[in-house]
Scaffold this motif. Sequence first.
Motif, short mmCIF file in Angstrom:
data_model
loop_
_atom_site.label_atom_id
_atom_site.label_comp_id
_atom_site.label_asym_id
_atom_site.label_seq_id
_atom_site.Cartn_x
_atom_site.Cartn_y
_atom_site.Cartn_z
N VAL A 123 0.87 -1.18 0.00
CA VAL A 123 0.00 0.00 0.00
C VAL A 123 0.91 1.22 0.00
O VAL A 123 1.77 1.37 0.88
N ALA A 124 0.72 2.10 -0.98
CA ALA A 124 1.62 3.24 -1.13
C ALA A 124 0.86 4.55 -1.18
O ALA A 124 -0.26 4.62 -1.69
N ARG A 125 1.49 5.59 -0.64
CA ARG A 125 0.99 6.94 -0.86
C ARG A 125 1.05 7.25 -2.35
O ARG A 125 1.96 6.80 -3.06
N GLU A 126 0.10 8.02 -2.84
CA GLU A 126 0.12 8.41 -4.25
C GLU A 126 1.38 9.18 -4.62
O GLU A 126 1.83 9.13 -5.76
N SER A 127 1.98 9.85 -3.66
CA SER A 127 3.20 10.61 -3.92
C SER A 127 4.46 9.74 -3.91
O SER A 127 5.55 10.21 -4.25
N ALA A 128 4.32 8.48 -3.50
CA ALA A 128 5.47 7.58 -3.45
C ALA A 128 5.81 7.08 -4.86
O ALA A 128 5.02 7.20 -5.79
N TYR A 129 7.00 6.51 -4.98
CA TYR A 129 7.37 5.89 -6.25
C TYR A 129 8.28 4.70 -6.00
O TYR A 129 8.85 4.54 -4.90
N PHE A 130 8.41 3.87 -7.02
CA PHE A 130 9.23 2.66 -6.97
C PHE A 130 10.32 2.78 -8.03
O PHE A 130 10.04 3.18 -9.16
N LEU A 131 11.54 2.45 -7.65
CA LEU A 131 12.67 2.70 -8.53
C LEU A 131 13.73 1.63 -8.37
O LEU A 131 14.29 1.45 -7.28
N LEU A 132 14.00 0.90 -9.44
CA LEU A 132 15.17 0.01 -9.48
C LEU A 132 16.33 0.86 -9.97
O LEU A 132 16.58 0.97 -11.17
N ALA A 133 17.03 1.48 -9.03
CA ALA A 133 18.01 2.52 -9.36
C ALA A 133 19.40 1.98 -9.70
O ALA A 133 20.30 2.76 -9.98
N PHE A 134 19.55 0.69 -9.70
CA PHE A 134 20.88 0.08 -9.79
C PHE A 134 21.67 0.50 -11.03
O PHE A 134 22.88 0.75 -10.97
N ALA A 135 21.00 0.58 -12.18
CA ALA A 135 21.71 0.93 -13.42
C ALA A 135 22.33 2.31 -13.35
O ALA A 135 23.32 2.59 -14.04
N ASN A 136 21.80 3.18 -12.50
CA ASN A 136 22.34 4.53 -12.37
C ASN A 136 23.77 4.54 -11.82
O ASN A 136 24.49 5.52 -11.98
N VAL A 137 24.15 3.45 -11.15
CA VAL A 137 25.52 3.35 -10.63
C VAL A 137 26.26 2.15 -11.23
O VAL A 137 27.25 1.67 -10.68
N GLY A 138 25.77 1.65 -12.36
CA GLY A 138 26.47 0.58 -13.06
C GLY A 138 26.27 -0.79 -12.46
O GLY A 138 27.13 -1.68 -12.65
N LEU A 139 25.17 -1.00 -11.76
CA LEU A 139 24.90 -2.30 -11.15
C LEU A 139 23.63 -2.90 -11.73
O LEU A 139 22.94 -2.29 -12.54
N MET A 140 23.31 -4.13 -11.29
CA MET A 140 22.09 -4.82 -11.68
C MET A 140 21.18 -4.93 -10.47
O MET A 140 21.63 -4.78 -9.34
N PRO A 141 19.89 -5.17 -10.67
CA PRO A 141 18.99 -5.33 -9.52
C PRO A 141 19.40 -6.51 -8.65
O PRO A 141 19.93 -7.52 -9.15
N ASP A 142 19.15 -6.37 -7.36
CA ASP A 142 19.36 -7.49 -6.45
C ASP A 142 18.23 -7.51 -5.42
O ASP A 142 17.20 -6.89 -5.62
N GLY A 143 18.43 -8.27 -4.34
CA GLY A 143 17.35 -8.42 -3.37
C GLY A 143 16.19 -9.24 -3.90
O GLY A 143 15.07 -9.15 -3.41
N GLY A 144 16.48 -10.07 -4.92
CA GLY A 144 15.41 -10.89 -5.49
C GLY A 144 14.54 -10.16 -6.49
O GLY A 144 13.56 -10.72 -6.99
N ALA A 145 14.90 -8.91 -6.84
CA ALA A 145 14.07 -8.13 -7.76
C ALA A 145 13.94 -8.78 -9.13
O ALA A 145 12.91 -8.64 -9.79
N THR A 146 14.97 -9.53 -9.56
CA THR A 146 14.89 -10.15 -10.88
C THR A 146 13.88 -11.28 -10.91
O THR A 146 13.50 -11.74 -11.99
N ALA A 147 13.41 -11.73 -9.75
CA ALA A 147 12.32 -12.71 -9.68
C ALA A 147 11.01 -12.02 -9.33
O ALA A 147 9.97 -12.29 -9.94
N LEU A 148 11.04 -11.12 -8.34
CA LEU A 148 9.81 -10.51 -7.84
C LEU A 148 9.14 -9.61 -8.86
O LEU A 148 7.92 -9.65 -9.02
N VAL A 149 9.93 -8.78 -9.55
CA VAL A 149 9.32 -7.81 -10.46
C VAL A 149 8.72 -8.47 -11.70
O VAL A 149 7.56 -8.20 -12.04
N PRO A 150 9.43 -9.35 -12.41
CA PRO A 150 8.79 -10.02 -13.56
C PRO A 150 7.56 -10.83 -13.16
O PRO A 150 6.60 -10.92 -13.94
#
Length: 260
Positions: A123-150
Amino acid sequence: MSAKSDVMVERSGPVTRVTFNRPNSLNAFTPQMLTTATQAIEAAGRDRGVRVIVVTGAGRAFSSGADLSARADPDYQGGPATIKGVNGLVRALRTVPRPVVAAVNGPAAGGGCSVSLAADFIVARESAYFLLAFANVGLMPDGGATALVPAAVGRVRATRMAMLAERIPAPLAMEWGLITQAVADDSFDSSVDSLTTRLAKGPTAAFAHTKHAFSAAAISQLDRAFAVEAAGQSVLTGTADFAEGLAAFVQKRAPDFSGS
């Protein structure tokens, strides 16, 4: 209420609330913080009096993910420990035999995004956002995001989030099926309370078996994702692009990646 380092744990009747409590850093994760949160989730799962768990952040953010400012320290040794800690917390959120509500009060970025999406209800505030920011620093998603997000939004949208590192506003995240609900900021707290009250009155054992079945069917490769992500991050943290991305983050400028 108890406070351990940068995590607050509060028990109110059948509800345990775990709050990331580093508001001055947008609740950026440290290894100890992640360990403490994981222990709190696991303890709540063993307590028969707890029927719902809420995870949220103090201040204006849910979590900005790993504490990249700390990585600028030449003596920093927390990279692998942070990945291990995020993975442990995500695993605990998915396996604890209680419904978990992520009350996303503000930005959920990087590992913070991964943690939020591991909950059963987001449950999120309308002003909130979700961001996989890893590529901004030359990394890949982690924390299981490559399974959870797809699993939630499909490969194409997951790739967009991961490679373009776009902010996904809460209303769009709800439209995509990434989260449960986006609510007006001024009704956020009451909406979270209403949901937790309803869950607390529900059939706890049935919820636990339902959660286990959904995990087995939809994200059965979560542990495999943890391993692949950790291996990938191990390589990427040694690249020139990561060094440039980290320097750009610290210096608050756009990175100039070389592709190496």
